[in-house]
Design a protein around this motif. Sequence first.
Motif, short mmCIF file in Angstrom:
data_model
loop_
_atom_site.label_atom_id
_atom_site.label_comp_id
_atom_site.label_asym_id
_atom_site.label_seq_id
_atom_site.Cartn_x
_atom_site.Cartn_y
_atom_site.Cartn_z
N SER A 33 0.80 -1.23 0.00
CA SER A 33 0.00 0.00 0.00
C SER A 33 0.83 1.28 0.00
O SER A 33 0.26 2.37 0.03
N ARG B 59 -6.05 2.43 -1.90
CA ARG B 59 -5.70 1.44 -0.88
C ARG B 59 -6.90 0.54 -0.57
O ARG B 59 -6.77 -0.68 -0.48
N ALA B 60 -8.07 1.15 -0.44
CA ALA B 60 -9.27 0.37 -0.17
C ALA B 60 -9.56 -0.60 -1.31
O ALA B 60 -9.99 -1.74 -1.09
N TRP C 83 -7.21 -3.49 -1.04
CA TRP C 83 -7.65 -4.37 0.05
C TRP C 83 -8.78 -5.28 -0.42
O TRP C 83 -8.78 -6.48 -0.12
N ARG C 84 -9.74 -4.72 -1.15
CA ARG C 84 -10.86 -5.54 -1.63
C ARG C 84 -10.35 -6.64 -2.59
O ARG C 84 -10.81 -7.79 -2.55
N ARG D 109 -8.49 -9.39 -0.58
CA ARG D 109 -9.44 -10.24 0.14
C ARG D 109 -10.17 -11.18 -0.82
O ARG D 109 -10.40 -12.34 -0.51
N THR E 122 3.77 -5.07 6.04
CA THR E 122 3.18 -3.73 5.96
C THR E 122 3.56 -2.92 7.19
O THR E 122 3.77 -3.46 8.28
N GLU F 219 -3.98 -1.83 7.92
CA GLU F 219 -4.04 -2.78 6.83
C GLU F 219 -4.06 -4.21 7.37
O GLU F 219 -4.83 -5.06 6.91
N GLU G 297 -7.41 -4.92 9.00
CA GLU G 297 -8.48 -5.08 8.02
C GLU G 297 -8.39 -6.43 7.30
O GLU G 297 -9.42 -7.06 7.03
N LEU G 298 -7.17 -6.88 6.99
CA LEU G 298 -7.00 -8.00 6.07
C LEU G 298 -6.59 -9.32 6.72
O LEU G 298 -6.99 -10.39 6.25
#
Length: 324
Positions: free
Chosen positions: A169, A177-178, A181-182, A185, A198, A203, A206-207
Motif C-alpha cells: 500500500s 488502498r481500499a 484491500w478488496r 481479500r 506492511t 491494513e 483489516e485483512l
Amino acid sequence: MTDTSHPAPVIEAADLHRRYGPSGAAGFDAVRGLDLTVHRGELFALLGTNGAGKTSTMELLEGLAAPTGGRVRVLGRDPHRERAAVRPRIGIMLQEGGFPGDLTVAETCRGWAGLTSGARPVDEALDLVAMRERRNVRVKQLSGGERRRLDLAVALLGRPEVLFLDEPSTGLDPEARAAVWRLVRRLCDEGTTVLLTTHYLEEAEELADRLAIMHGGRIVADGTVAEVSARRPSRITFELPERSGPYGSLGLPPLAGAEVAADGRRITVRTPDLQTTLTEVLGWAAHHGVRLGALDARSASLEDAFLAIAAEAAAAPEPIGSTR
C-alpha cells in the motif's frame, strides 16, 4: 473461512536463519530461528519495525536467497533449490519493481507475461488494479501509487497460488488502498494464499487472518488480530464533574484486576476485562448520581499491542549465543 486444519501448510519455515557477512561481530543476523506456517487461502501479515528482519524473511520464503540455517518450504518444495518448480506458482510484489521507465504500462506487462507460464491477458491484469486506462502511459510518468498498482498487476499475471506482497500500500491514496484491500481479500476468498509485510497496522487489522510481529530477526508475538491485541489491557477514560470534588473522596470501588490513575478530574482505568469493569464504573456513577464527562471505553488496538510488544522486545536482554 480459512481452513487452518489443512494438514500441509502452503508456507512453512522452521528454525530459519539468515546471516549477512562472516561469523562473529563482523557479521549480522537478520533472521534468527524463525518458525512460521501459513495455510491455503489464508492472509498472513508480517509486522515489525524497520530492521526487524521482515524483508530478509520474505526473500528466503520467495526463494530469492538461501537460508543460512533452518528449513523453508513453499507448496511443499524448497523455493530456492527447486525454484524452477515453485516460481511459476507464486507471485511476488517487491517494495520496488524497478521496471524500465521508457516502457509503457502495457509493454511492461506484455514483456513480463512473455516470461510467465499460463499468463492471464494483460488487460485483465490491468483491470484487476484499475490501471487499464493508463496502459499506454510510460512507467516514468506514473505516480508512486500507480507504480505500486503496476507492481501488483505484474505479480498477478501468472494467476499465483501464493502471493507475496512487500509493503503493497505504500504510496496509495485512501481510495486506491481500499480497492487493493478488496482485491486481496477476493483473491484469498478464491483460494490464493497471501503473505504480506506492511507498516500500516490498519491494513493488517483489516485483512489479516493471522499475523506475527518480528523484532531482531525473531517472532515475538503471533496469532489473530484479536489474540495479539488482547495482550494489552482495555482502557476506560472519563472526566468527573467539578461539583463532585476530589476523585478520592468519591470512593470509586475496587475494580478487580484494573489499574486506576487520576490526573485532576480526568480518570483512566486500564483493565483486562472491559465489560465487567465498565459495568462496575457505570453502576458506581449511577449510584452516586455522577455524570461522567467525555466517557470513552475501548479494547486495546493492534497499534497499542504492537508498540508495547516492540518496546518490551527492545528492552529485553539479547539471549546468549544469538549470533550465528
